[in-house]
Design an enzyme around this catalytic site. Structure first.
Site, PDB file in Angstrom:
ATOM      1  CG  PHE A  55     -19.209   1.272 -17.204  1.00 32.72           C
ATOM      2  CD1 PHE A  55     -18.143   1.844 -16.538  1.00 32.72           C
ATOM      3  CD2 PHE A  55     -19.415  -0.095 -17.066  1.00 32.72           C
ATOM      4  CE1 PHE A  55     -17.296   1.093 -15.753  1.00 32.72           C
ATOM      5  CE2 PHE A  55     -18.572  -0.867 -16.283  1.00 32.72           C
ATOM      6  CZ  PHE A  55     -17.502  -0.266 -15.619  1.00 32.72           C
TER       7      PHE A  55
ATOM      8  CG  HIS B 151     -19.199  -5.182  -6.206  1.00 37.01           C
ATOM      9  ND1 HIS B 151     -19.017  -6.406  -5.606  1.00 37.01           N
ATOM     10  CD2 HIS B 151     -18.994  -5.396  -7.532  1.00 37.01           C
ATOM     11  CE1 HIS B 151     -18.720  -7.310  -6.514  1.00 37.01           C
ATOM     12  NE2 HIS B 151     -18.707  -6.726  -7.686  1.00 37.01           N
TER      13      HIS B 151
END
Length: 347
Positions: A230, A248
């Protein structure tokens, strides 16, 4: 004479200090297989000791120590039984805490022993101990990656109903779960949204787990598992890109990079959906605000000060804006989770 309030505060502080022993005791009980051994009914420590390969007297002390914490009960005849709370440590319980206990009994728990390193230096205590970052470690050890994914899946099961209550996925014909792990979220989503198709994007070892889950779920005609990074590219052209508990794990610059990758892949009408804990969620009086505080320290120990962290809704909005996106809506869920959707920013 010691003031009663000071005495109470001092006693409470000691409970906080000794809390590490509670965690260690529960993790040891899971490692020994005590919840499974007691699932069929009450048993004595002597009876259990032979089955779980433990010292009978020491095992009784472990069981008794967890009685005040409502994990086990001790009966008048000296036998022990599993409580309702204790059943959350069984492997078949929805949302089971067992995989998390196994992580804490292993590399994560050892990392916490070096937590001071993270605070003093800003570095990752995990990297200090293992000479590599968390996800590199998991890719090298597939059996630990499986435990990690099981822990993630169990936590997600606690959130699924409120996510689907808050969000209608019917409006998104094609959906990509970015960093989708073993595919649990995507498979659940597709079962609940029959008109949609999906893709799970993750690293090679994890994609194999997702492929297995897709086959088991009977979704091979509607879902694929794709190897991807990603930070560079994800499946293009989808109506919705989900980032569930992904941002996170990363510092601000990396999180913005991930968002930009997704933004580059999606069409003009597409949306990005961030699902993550919100540190500014309103507390309901039950101490819910403590979980984000603890999870942020968890992230600090694993990734260091410049790495993973829990964030407020405003901080997520800032990340989306920096990535050239425009937040549509932020929904705070009862558990303290947040769902934030965003589109490309218009000129």
């Amino acid at each position: 004479m010691l003031h009663p309030r000071l005495r109470d505060d001092a006693a409470r502080m000691r409970m906080l200090l000794y809390g590490q022993l509670v965690s260690k005791a529960v993790c040891t009980a899971v490692e020994l297989g005590l919840p499974e051994a007691l699932a069929g009914g009450r048993r004595s420590a002597e009876d259990l000791a032979g089955e779980v390969a433990a010292h009978p007297l020491a095992l009784r002390r472990l069981l008794r120590a967890l009685v005040p914490f409502d994990v086990f009960t001790e009966e008048p005849d000296g036998t022990f039984a599993l409580t309702r709370l204790g059943t959350t440590l069984l492997p078949g319980t929805p949302g089971t805490a067992r995989p998390s206990a196994l992580l804490l009994a292993g590399e994560v728990g050892r990392t916490w022993q070096e937590f001071g390193h993270s605070v003093r230096t800003g570095g990752s205590a995990f990297t200090l101990l293992h000479d590599c970052a968390l996800f590199e470690h998991l890719e090298r050890r597939p059996e630990r990656r499986e435990v990690f994914d099981q822990s993630q899946e169990a936590g997600l099961r606690l959130e699924l109903d409120e996510i689907f209550d808050a969000v209608s996925f019917d409006r998104y014909p094609t959906i990509v779960d970015v960093g989708g792990g073993n595919g649990h979220l995507m498979c659940e989503l597709l079962h609940r949204t029959p008109g949609s198709t999906g893709s799970v994007v993750d690293l090679p070892g994890t994609v194999q787990l997702a492929e297995k889950r897709i086959v088991e779920g009977g979704l091979t005609d509607r879902c694929t598992a794709v190897v991807g990074d990603f930070f560079s590219s994800v499946t293009p052209g989808a109506d919705l890109y989900i980032l569930s508990h992904i941002l996170h794990d990363w510092g601000d610059d990396s999180a913005v990079s991930i968002l930009r990758t997704c933004a580059a892949a999606m069409p003009a009408h597409g949306r990005i959906m961030v699902i993550d804990l919100l540190t500014d969620a309103t507390d309901d009086g039950g101490g819910r605000h403590r979980l984000p505080a603890l999870m942020d320290l968890y992230m600090l120990s694993l990734f260091g000060a410049a790495g993973g962290q829990e964030r407020t809704a405003a901080e997520f909005t800032a990340l989306l804006t920096a990535a050239g996106l425009e937040p549509d809506e932020t929904r705070a869920l009862p558990s303290g989770m947040g769902v934030i959707t965003a589109r490309r920013r218009t000129a």
